[in-house]
Design a protein around this motif. Structure first.
Motif, PDB file in Angstrom:
ATOM      1  N   ILE A  56       2.529  -2.353   4.002  1.00  0.00           N
ATOM      2  CA  ILE A  56       2.153  -2.821   2.827  1.00  0.00           C
ATOM      3  C   ILE A  56       3.420  -2.891   1.923  1.00  0.00           C
ATOM      4  CG2 ILE A  56       0.778  -2.999   0.787  1.00  0.00           C
ATOM      5  CD1 ILE A  56      -1.408  -1.754   2.638  1.00  0.00           C
ATOM      6  N   PHE A  57       4.029  -1.608   1.791  1.00  0.00           N
ATOM      7  CA  PHE A  57       5.275  -1.627   1.020  1.00  0.00           C
ATOM      8  C   PHE A  57       6.721  -2.123   1.602  1.00  0.00           C
ATOM      9  CE2 PHE A  57       8.771   1.248  -0.985  1.00  0.00           C
ATOM     10  CZ  PHE A  57       8.513   0.715  -2.188  1.00  0.00           C
ATOM     11  N   SER A  58       6.788  -2.168   2.781  1.00  0.00           N
ATOM     12  CA  SER A  58       7.592  -2.822   3.533  1.00  0.00           C
ATOM     13  C   SER A  58       7.621  -4.461   3.318  1.00  0.00           C
ATOM     14  CB  SER A  58       7.688  -2.663   4.932  1.00  0.00           C
ATOM     15  OG  SER A  58       7.778  -1.166   5.111  1.00  0.00           O
ATOM     16  N   TYR A  59       6.266  -4.763   3.381  1.00  0.00           N
ATOM     17  CA  TYR A  59       6.125  -6.255   3.334  1.00  0.00           C
ATOM     18  C   TYR A  59       6.334  -6.518   1.720  1.00  0.00           C
ATOM     19  CZ  TYR A  59       3.546 -10.892   2.796  1.00  0.00           C
ATOM     20  OH  TYR A  59       3.460 -12.026   2.761  1.00  0.00           O
ATOM     21  N   TYR A  60       6.162  -5.720   0.817  1.00  0.00           N
ATOM     22  CA  TYR A  60       6.290  -5.905  -0.621  1.00  0.00           C
ATOM     23  C   TYR A  60       7.885  -6.058  -0.943  1.00  0.00           C
ATOM     24  CZ  TYR A  60       7.282  -4.642  -5.449  1.00  0.00           C
ATOM     25  OH  TYR A  60       7.961  -4.590  -6.678  1.00  0.00           O
ATOM     26  N   LEU A  61       8.422  -5.228  -0.233  1.00  0.00           N
ATOM     27  CA  LEU A  61      10.088  -5.118  -0.277  1.00  0.00           C
ATOM     28  C   LEU A  61      10.644  -6.637   0.300  1.00  0.00           C
ATOM     29  CD1 LEU A  61      11.061  -1.622   0.588  1.00  0.00           C
ATOM     30  CD2 LEU A  61      11.268  -2.769  -1.637  1.00  0.00           C
ATOM     31  N   PHE A  62       9.999  -6.898   1.371  1.00  0.00           N
ATOM     32  CA  PHE A  62      10.491  -8.309   2.100  1.00  0.00           C
ATOM     33  C   PHE A  62      10.282  -9.417   1.075  1.00  0.00           C
ATOM     34  CE2 PHE A  62       9.280 -12.000   4.591  1.00  0.00           C
ATOM     35  CZ  PHE A  62      10.585 -12.173   5.246  1.00  0.00           C
ATOM     36  N   MET A  63       9.033  -9.384   0.533  1.00  0.00           N
ATOM     37  CA  MET A  63       8.902 -10.735  -0.412  1.00  0.00           C
ATOM     38  C   MET A  63       9.732 -10.523  -1.636  1.00  0.00           C
ATOM     39  SD  MET A  63       6.691 -12.521   1.093  1.00  0.00           S
ATOM     40  CE  MET A  63       6.062 -13.450   0.167  1.00  0.00           C
ATOM     41  N   THR A  64      10.021  -9.097  -2.287  1.00  0.00           N
ATOM     42  CA  THR A  64      10.981  -9.029  -3.356  1.00  0.00           C
ATOM     43  C   THR A  64      12.406  -9.387  -3.063  1.00  0.00           C
ATOM     44  OG1 THR A  64       9.232  -7.494  -4.113  1.00  0.00           O
ATOM     45  CG2 THR A  64      11.439  -7.449  -5.217  1.00  0.00           C
ATOM     46  N   LEU A  65      12.933  -8.798  -1.965  1.00  0.00           N
ATOM     47  CA  LEU A  65      14.135  -8.642  -1.572  1.00  0.00           C
ATOM     48  C   LEU A  65      14.629  -9.865  -0.654  1.00  0.00           C
ATOM     49  CD1 LEU A  65      14.714  -4.810  -1.374  1.00  0.00           C
ATOM     50  CD2 LEU A  65      15.220  -6.195  -3.438  1.00  0.00           C
ATOM     51  N   GLY A  66      13.774 -10.264   0.259  1.00  0.00           N
ATOM     52  CA  GLY A  66      14.007 -11.387   1.114  1.00  0.00           C
ATOM     53  C   GLY A  66      14.358 -10.675   2.440  1.00  0.00           C
ATOM     54  N   ALA A  67      15.028 -11.273   3.253  1.00  0.00           N
ATOM     55  CA  ALA A  67      15.154 -10.904   4.681  1.00  0.00           C
ATOM     56  C   ALA A  67      16.374 -10.214   4.751  1.00  0.00           C
ATOM     57  CB  ALA A  67      15.139 -12.200   5.634  1.00  0.00           C
ATOM     58  N   VAL A  68      16.357  -9.002   4.483  1.00  0.00           N
ATOM     59  CA  VAL A  68      17.535  -7.791   4.472  1.00  0.00           C
ATOM     60  C   VAL A  68      17.034  -6.806   5.236  1.00  0.00           C
ATOM     61  CG1 VAL A  68      18.553  -8.839   2.250  1.00  0.00           C
ATOM     62  CG2 VAL A  68      16.811  -6.843   2.118  1.00  0.00           C
ATOM     63  N   THR A  69      17.894  -5.737   5.558  1.00  0.00           N
ATOM     64  CA  THR A  69      17.531  -4.570   6.607  1.00  0.00           C
ATOM     65  C   THR A  69      16.518  -3.804   5.628  1.00  0.00           C
ATOM     66  OG1 THR A  69      19.544  -3.588   5.754  1.00  0.00           O
ATOM     67  CG2 THR A  69      19.699  -4.860   7.996  1.00  0.00           C
ATOM     68  N   LEU A  70      16.519  -3.806   4.370  1.00  0.00           N
ATOM     69  CA  LEU A  70      15.926  -2.667   3.575  1.00  0.00           C
ATOM     70  C   LEU A  70      14.312  -2.486   4.120  1.00  0.00           C
ATOM     71  CD1 LEU A  70      15.859  -0.278   1.617  1.00  0.00           C
ATOM     72  CD2 LEU A  70      15.286  -2.040   0.014  1.00  0.00           C
ATOM     73  N   PRO A  71      13.626  -3.700   4.290  1.00  0.00           N
ATOM     74  CA  PRO A  71      12.148  -3.709   4.856  1.00  0.00           C
ATOM     75  C   PRO A  71      11.873  -3.017   5.874  1.00  0.00           C
ATOM     76  CG  PRO A  71      12.527  -5.889   3.684  1.00  0.00           C
ATOM     77  CD  PRO A  71      13.926  -4.924   3.644  1.00  0.00           C
ATOM     78  N   VAL A  72      12.937  -3.144   7.024  1.00  0.00           N
ATOM     79  CA  VAL A  72      12.882  -2.780   8.213  1.00  0.00           C
ATOM     80  C   VAL A  72      12.936  -0.990   8.210  1.00  0.00           C
ATOM     81  CG1 VAL A  72      13.709  -2.753  10.481  1.00  0.00           C
ATOM     82  CG2 VAL A  72      13.476  -4.917   9.358  1.00  0.00           C
ATOM     83  N   VAL A  73      14.063  -0.790   7.628  1.00  0.00           N
ATOM     84  CA  VAL A  73      14.318   0.787   7.365  1.00  0.00           C
ATOM     85  C   VAL A  73      13.135   1.235   6.718  1.00  0.00           C
ATOM     86  CG1 VAL A  73      15.766   2.197   6.160  1.00  0.00           C
ATOM     87  CG2 VAL A  73      16.796   0.331   7.271  1.00  0.00           C
ATOM     88  N   ASN A  74      12.322   0.450   5.756  1.00  0.00           N
ATOM     89  CA  ASN A  74      11.482   1.188   5.042  1.00  0.00           C
ATOM     90  C   ASN A  74      10.277   1.550   5.811  1.00  0.00           C
ATOM     91  OD1 ASN A  74       8.901   0.656   3.294  1.00  0.00           O
ATOM     92  ND2 ASN A  74      10.169   2.053   2.444  1.00  0.00           N
ATOM     93  N   PHE A  75       9.994   0.875   6.632  1.00  0.00           N
ATOM     94  CA  PHE A  75       8.828   0.638   7.713  1.00  0.00           C
ATOM     95  C   PHE A  75       9.038   1.937   8.421  1.00  0.00           C
ATOM     96  CE2 PHE A  75       7.100  -0.129  11.969  1.00  0.00           C
ATOM     97  CZ  PHE A  75       5.773  -0.281  11.768  1.00  0.00           C
ATOM     98  N   PHE A  76      10.089   2.208   8.901  1.00  0.00           N
ATOM     99  CA  PHE A  76      10.280   3.478   9.683  1.00  0.00           C
ATOM    100  C   PHE A  76      10.459   4.844   8.773  1.00  0.00           C
ATOM    101  CE2 PHE A  76      11.986   0.339  12.545  1.00  0.00           C
ATOM    102  CZ  PHE A  76      11.111   0.570  13.679  1.00  0.00           C
ATOM    103  N   VAL A  77      10.787   4.684   7.699  1.00  0.00           N
ATOM    104  CA  VAL A  77      10.939   5.798   6.757  1.00  0.00           C
ATOM    105  C   VAL A  77       9.434   6.228   6.213  1.00  0.00           C
ATOM    106  CG1 VAL A  77      11.566   6.478   4.099  1.00  0.00           C
ATOM    107  CG2 VAL A  77      13.337   5.435   5.741  1.00  0.00           C
ATOM    108  N   ASN A  78       8.706   5.074   6.274  1.00  0.00           N
ATOM    109  CA  ASN A  78       7.248   5.413   6.035  1.00  0.00           C
ATOM    110  C   ASN A  78       6.520   6.395   6.845  1.00  0.00           C
ATOM    111  OD1 ASN A  78       6.866   3.559   3.695  1.00  0.00           O
ATOM    112  ND2 ASN A  78       6.682   1.917   4.992  1.00  0.00           N
ATOM    113  N   GLY A  79       7.136   6.127   8.059  1.00  0.00           N
ATOM    114  CA  GLY A  79       6.614   7.391   9.146  1.00  0.00           C
ATOM    115  C   GLY A  79       7.136   8.733   8.981  1.00  0.00           C
TER     116      GLY A  79
END
Length: 121
Positions: free
Chosen positions: A72-95
């Motif tokens: 959910i947080f990764s999706y928020y980052l994607f919607m806020t920052l756009g298609a950058v690598t941070l949402p993908v990195v965040n997805f794995f950091v959530n783990g």
């Protein structure tokens, strides 16, 4: 109940660590709403880990639920920052945050996972 409380508290600790890194690192602009969203997301992650009855080893339980709830947080980052690598990195950091919450709950405070409901035939 003790397991759930401990997991939620460590979810909030994870939220403080996550928010501090995001704000200090300039990834997110500080606002009260963003801070509350990060803390709430990590607290819900702790709640999901605390009540989980998945038949997984404790480490995988934390990783899987961390990635699922944190998405959910990764999706928020994607919607806020756009298609950058941070949402993908965040997805794995959530783990990793989920693993940390599960580690302190299960290993350090020795709170066993809740029993999963048995199927009735």
């Amino acid at each position: 109940m003790k397991r759930i409380v401990i997991a939620v508290l460590f979810g909030l600790v994870a939220g403080v660590l996550c928010a501090s890194g995001a704000f200090y690192g300039g990834i997110l602009k500080f606002s009260a709403i963003t801070l509350v969203f990060v803390l709430l997301n990590r607290a819900v992650m702790g709640l999901a880990i605390g009540v989980s009855g998945l038949k997984l080893p404790w480490a995988w339980n934390g990783i899987v639920l961390g990635m699922a709830v944190g998405s959910i947080f990764s999706y928020y980052l994607f919607m806020t920052l756009g298609a950058v690598t941070l949402p993908v990195v965040n997805f794995f950091v959530n783990g990793l945050f989920g693993l940390m919450i599960e580690f302190f709950t299960t290993v350090v405070f020795k709170q066993p996972k809740l029993a999963s409901p048995e199927k009735s035939m």
